[in-house]
Design a protein around this motif. Structure first.
Motif, PDB file in Angstrom:
ATOM      1  N   GLU A  57      13.447 -16.647  61.376  1.00  0.00           N
ATOM      2  CA  GLU A  57      12.400 -15.613  61.307  1.00  0.00           C
ATOM      3  C   GLU A  57      12.569 -14.670  62.495  1.00  0.00           C
ATOM      4  OE1 GLU A  57       9.699 -15.233  63.411  1.00  0.00           O
ATOM      5  OE2 GLU A  57       9.668 -17.103  64.488  1.00  0.00           O
ATOM      6  N   HIS A  58      12.186 -13.421  62.275  1.00  0.00           N
ATOM      7  CA  HIS A  58      12.446 -12.380  63.272  1.00  0.00           C
ATOM      8  C   HIS A  58      11.172 -11.768  63.840  1.00  0.00           C
ATOM      9  CE1 HIS A  58      16.601 -12.695  62.067  1.00  0.00           C
ATOM     10  NE2 HIS A  58      16.227 -12.533  60.801  1.00  0.00           N
ATOM     11  N   LEU A  59      10.089 -12.541  63.880  1.00  0.00           N
ATOM     12  CA  LEU A  59       8.833 -12.022  64.429  1.00  0.00           C
ATOM     13  C   LEU A  59       8.467 -12.646  65.774  1.00  0.00           C
ATOM     14  CD1 LEU A  59       6.656 -11.907  61.184  1.00  0.00           C
ATOM     15  CD2 LEU A  59       7.597  -9.976  62.442  1.00  0.00           C
ATOM     16  N   SER A  60       8.671 -13.943  65.928  1.00  0.00           N
ATOM     17  CA  SER A  60       8.233 -14.658  67.138  1.00  0.00           C
ATOM     18  C   SER A  60       8.740 -14.025  68.421  1.00  0.00           C
ATOM     19  CB  SER A  60       8.680 -16.120  67.095  1.00  0.00           C
ATOM     20  OG  SER A  60       8.037 -16.797  66.075  1.00  0.00           O
ATOM     21  N   HIS A  61      10.014 -13.681  68.455  1.00  0.00           N
ATOM     22  CA  HIS A  61      10.561 -13.126  69.695  1.00  0.00           C
ATOM     23  C   HIS A  61      10.019 -11.730  69.973  1.00  0.00           C
ATOM     24  CE1 HIS A  61      13.359 -11.297  66.831  1.00  0.00           C
ATOM     25  NE2 HIS A  61      13.683 -10.437  67.781  1.00  0.00           N
ATOM     26  N   ARG A  62       9.558 -11.027  68.954  1.00  0.00           N
ATOM     27  CA  ARG A  62       9.000  -9.686  69.147  1.00  0.00           C
ATOM     28  C   ARG A  62       7.586  -9.736  69.722  1.00  0.00           C
ATOM     29  NH1 ARG A  62      12.614  -6.440  66.225  1.00  0.00           N
ATOM     30  NH2 ARG A  62      13.627  -7.545  64.535  1.00  0.00           N
ATOM     31  N   VAL A  63       6.889 -10.841  69.497  1.00  0.00           N
ATOM     32  CA  VAL A  63       5.521 -10.959  69.988  1.00  0.00           C
ATOM     33  C   VAL A  63       5.396 -11.995  71.104  1.00  0.00           C
ATOM     34  CG1 VAL A  63       4.467 -10.129  67.845  1.00  0.00           C
ATOM     35  CG2 VAL A  63       4.892 -12.566  68.137  1.00  0.00           C
ATOM     36  N   GLY A  64       6.525 -12.448  71.638  1.00  0.00           N
ATOM     37  CA  GLY A  64       6.513 -13.356  72.781  1.00  0.00           C
ATOM     38  C   GLY A  64       6.067 -14.767  72.460  1.00  0.00           C
ATOM     39  N   GLY A 135      24.789 -17.237  82.614  1.00  0.00           N
ATOM     40  CA  GLY A 135      23.512 -17.003  83.283  1.00  0.00           C
ATOM     41  C   GLY A 135      22.361 -16.776  82.316  1.00  0.00           C
ATOM     42  N   PRO A 136      21.191 -16.439  82.857  1.00  0.00           N
ATOM     43  CA  PRO A 136      20.019 -16.191  82.022  1.00  0.00           C
ATOM     44  C   PRO A 136      20.287 -15.045  81.049  1.00  0.00           C
ATOM     45  CG  PRO A 136      19.408 -16.332  84.330  1.00  0.00           C
ATOM     46  CD  PRO A 136      20.902 -16.290  84.282  1.00  0.00           C
ATOM     47  N   VAL A 137      19.699 -15.138  79.873  1.00  0.00           N
ATOM     48  CA  VAL A 137      19.907 -14.148  78.814  1.00  0.00           C
ATOM     49  C   VAL A 137      18.676 -13.248  78.721  1.00  0.00           C
ATOM     50  CG1 VAL A 137      20.225 -13.888  76.327  1.00  0.00           C
ATOM     51  CG2 VAL A 137      21.374 -15.739  77.536  1.00  0.00           C
ATOM     52  N   PRO A 138      18.878 -11.921  78.696  1.00  0.00           N
ATOM     53  CA  PRO A 138      17.738 -11.015  78.521  1.00  0.00           C
ATOM     54  C   PRO A 138      17.025 -11.292  77.202  1.00  0.00           C
ATOM     55  CG  PRO A 138      19.706  -9.798  79.140  1.00  0.00           C
ATOM     56  CD  PRO A 138      20.140 -11.200  78.855  1.00  0.00           C
ATOM     57  N   TYR A 139      15.727 -11.248  77.234  1.00  0.00           N
ATOM     58  CA  TYR A 139      14.903 -11.500  76.055  1.00  0.00           C
ATOM     59  C   TYR A 139      15.298 -10.582  74.896  1.00  0.00           C
ATOM     60  CZ  TYR A 139      10.710 -13.773  74.226  1.00  0.00           C
ATOM     61  OH  TYR A 139       9.857 -14.559  73.521  1.00  0.00           O
ATOM     62  N   GLY A 140      15.757  -9.382  75.202  1.00  0.00           N
ATOM     63  CA  GLY A 140      16.141  -8.414  74.173  1.00  0.00           C
ATOM     64  C   GLY A 140      17.338  -8.824  73.348  1.00  0.00           C
ATOM     65  N   LEU A 141      18.127  -9.791  73.812  1.00  0.00           N
ATOM     66  CA  LEU A 141      19.282 -10.251  73.035  1.00  0.00           C
ATOM     67  C   LEU A 141      18.907 -11.297  71.985  1.00  0.00           C
ATOM     68  CD1 LEU A 141      22.172 -10.510  75.674  1.00  0.00           C
ATOM     69  CD2 LEU A 141      21.672  -8.675  74.062  1.00  0.00           C
ATOM     70  N   ILE A 142      17.673 -11.778  72.023  1.00  0.00           N
ATOM     71  CA  ILE A 142      17.240 -12.759  71.029  1.00  0.00           C
ATOM     72  C   ILE A 142      17.010 -12.041  69.698  1.00  0.00           C
ATOM     73  CG2 ILE A 142      15.444 -14.409  70.372  1.00  0.00           C
ATOM     74  CD1 ILE A 142      15.026 -14.934  73.369  1.00  0.00           C
ATOM     75  N   LYS A 143      17.638 -12.571  68.649  1.00  0.00           N
ATOM     76  CA  LYS A 143      17.545 -11.960  67.319  1.00  0.00           C
ATOM     77  C   LYS A 143      16.540 -12.664  66.414  1.00  0.00           C
ATOM     78  CE  LYS A 143      21.405 -10.878  65.339  1.00  0.00           C
ATOM     79  NZ  LYS A 143      22.793 -10.934  64.832  1.00  0.00           N
ATOM     80  N   GLY A 144      16.281 -13.941  66.676  1.00  0.00           N
ATOM     81  CA  GLY A 144      15.362 -14.661  65.809  1.00  0.00           C
ATOM     82  C   GLY A 144      15.227 -16.115  66.198  1.00  0.00           C
ATOM     83  N   LYS A 145      14.255 -16.768  65.598  1.00  0.00           N
ATOM     84  CA  LYS A 145      13.981 -18.183  65.832  1.00  0.00           C
ATOM     85  C   LYS A 145      14.310 -18.954  64.557  1.00  0.00           C
ATOM     86  CE  LYS A 145      10.042 -21.253  66.610  1.00  0.00           C
ATOM     87  NZ  LYS A 145       8.597 -21.286  66.835  1.00  0.00           N
ATOM     88  N   VAL A 146      15.077 -20.025  64.711  1.00  0.00           N
ATOM     89  CA  VAL A 146      15.448 -20.833  63.555  1.00  0.00           C
ATOM     90  C   VAL A 146      14.240 -21.658  63.124  1.00  0.00           C
ATOM     91  CG1 VAL A 146      16.947 -22.680  62.725  1.00  0.00           C
ATOM     92  CG2 VAL A 146      17.873 -20.919  64.235  1.00  0.00           C
ATOM     93  N   LEU A 147      13.876 -21.522  61.854  1.00  0.00           N
ATOM     94  CA  LEU A 147      12.739 -22.266  61.309  1.00  0.00           C
ATOM     95  C   LEU A 147      13.176 -23.608  60.741  1.00  0.00           C
ATOM     96  CD1 LEU A 147      10.728 -19.550  59.375  1.00  0.00           C
ATOM     97  CD2 LEU A 147      10.163 -20.611  61.557  1.00  0.00           C
ATOM     98  N   LEU A 148      14.193 -23.571  59.867  1.00  0.00           N
ATOM     99  CA  LEU A 148      14.634 -24.802  59.232  1.00  0.00           C
ATOM    100  C   LEU A 148      16.033 -24.650  58.657  1.00  0.00           C
ATOM    101  CD1 LEU A 148      14.031 -24.550  55.761  1.00  0.00           C
ATOM    102  CD2 LEU A 148      11.811 -24.302  56.804  1.00  0.00           C
ATOM    103  N   ARG A 149      16.629 -25.803  58.395  1.00  0.00           N
ATOM    104  CA  ARG A 149      17.949 -25.843  57.767  1.00  0.00           C
ATOM    105  C   ARG A 149      17.709 -25.832  56.252  1.00  0.00           C
ATOM    106  NH1 ARG A 149      21.453 -29.523  60.464  1.00  0.00           N
ATOM    107  NH2 ARG A 149      19.551 -30.701  60.695  1.00  0.00           N
ATOM    108  N   VAL A 150      18.479 -24.988  55.524  1.00  0.00           N
ATOM    109  CA  VAL A 150      18.332 -24.928  54.074  1.00  0.00           C
ATOM    110  C   VAL A 150      19.593 -25.405  53.340  1.00  0.00           C
ATOM    111  CG1 VAL A 150      16.555 -23.147  54.100  1.00  0.00           C
ATOM    112  CG2 VAL A 150      18.953 -22.468  54.030  1.00  0.00           C
ATOM    113  N   TRP A 151      20.674 -25.630  54.058  1.00  0.00           N
ATOM    114  CA  TRP A 151      21.901 -26.153  53.454  1.00  0.00           C
ATOM    115  C   TRP A 151      22.645 -26.954  54.491  1.00  0.00           C
ATOM    116  CZ3 TRP A 151      23.125 -26.139  48.478  1.00  0.00           C
ATOM    117  CH2 TRP A 151      24.410 -26.546  48.123  1.00  0.00           C
ATOM    118  N   PRO A 152      23.196 -28.069  54.229  1.00  0.00           N
ATOM    119  CA  PRO A 152      23.379 -28.756  52.949  1.00  0.00           C
ATOM    120  C   PRO A 152      22.083 -29.394  52.458  1.00  0.00           C
ATOM    121  CG  PRO A 152      24.305 -30.083  54.696  1.00  0.00           C
ATOM    122  CD  PRO A 152      23.840 -28.797  55.329  1.00  0.00           C
TER     123      PRO A 152
END
Length: 161
Positions: A57-64, A135-152
Motif C-alpha cells: 500500500e502506498h498511503l502509510s508512508h505519505r501520512v507518517g 546509512g540512513p535512508v531519506p523518508y522520501g525514498l520509501i515507496k510503500g508498505k508491504v501488507l501481505l504476501r499473495v503468492w505462492p
C-alpha cells in the motif's frame, strides 16, 4: 454521413471509457495498492529466495504511519531504477548499533538516525545490502508498505514482525 458520425461518436465514447480505466489503474497502482514481485536472499526467511508476490500500500508512508518492524519498499539510494524490500529497524531520533560483519559484533558502531530518515535492514543480515552499508535512508525514498504476501498460494498472509 450520419452513419459515420454515429460510428465516430461511438468510437470516441469507447476510447474515453478505456482512458478512464487506464487512469484508474494508474492511480490505484501508484497511490493506493500494487502487487510487487520480491526476489533475492536479503529478506530470508520472511520472504522466499525464489520470489514472492506481495501487496504493497502506498498511503502509510505519505501520512507518517510507518514504524519499526514494518516491511517497506524503498527506492535504492545507489540505483533509482531498483526497488529494495527491507524492514524498518529504527526511526528518526532512534539510536542504532550496527556492524558490517554480523559475526563480529564487538566491532560495532552506533549512530542516531537523523530527522527525516529511517534505518532499514534485511532480515538476512549475512546477505543484505542495507543501511549498514549506505546509512540512513531519506523518508522520501520509501515507496510503500508491504501488507501481505499473495503468492505462492501456500504462503498467503501477513509477513509478521
Amino acid at each position: 454521413m450520419r452513419q459515420w458520425r454515429s460510428l465516430a461518436k461511438e468510437a470516441m465514447d469507447r476510447a474515453f471509457i478505456v482512458v478512464k480505466f487506464l487512469c484508474f489503474l494508474h492511480v490505484t497502482d501508484s497511490y493506493l495498492l500494487s502487487p510487487t514481485h520480491v526476489l533475492g536472499p536479503s529478506m530470508l526467511p520472511t520472504l522466499n529466495l525464489t520470489g514472492d508476490v506481495v501487496l504493497a500500500e502506498h498511503l502509510s508512508h505519505r501520512v507518517g504511519k510507518l514504524g519499526p518492524g514494518d516491511v517497506v519498499l524503498v527506492r535504492s539510494p545507489f540505483d533509482p531504477k531498483k526497488t529494495l524490500t527491507k524492514r524498518i529497524v529504527a526511526m528518526e531520533g532512534d539510536k542504532v548499533a550496527f556492524s558490517l560483519d554480523p559475526t563480529r559484533s564487538h566491532c560495532s558502531r552506533s549512530l542516531v538516525v537523523p530527522k527525516g530518515h529511517v534505518w532499514i535492514q534485511g532480515d538476512n543480515l549475512y546477505a543484505s545490502n542495507d543501511s549498514r552499508h549506505f546509512g540512513p535512508v531519506p523518508y522520501g525514498l520509501i515507496k510503500g508498505k508491504v501488507l501481505l504476501r499473495v503468492w505462492p498460494p501456500n504462503s498467503i498472509g501477513s509477513l509478521g514482525q
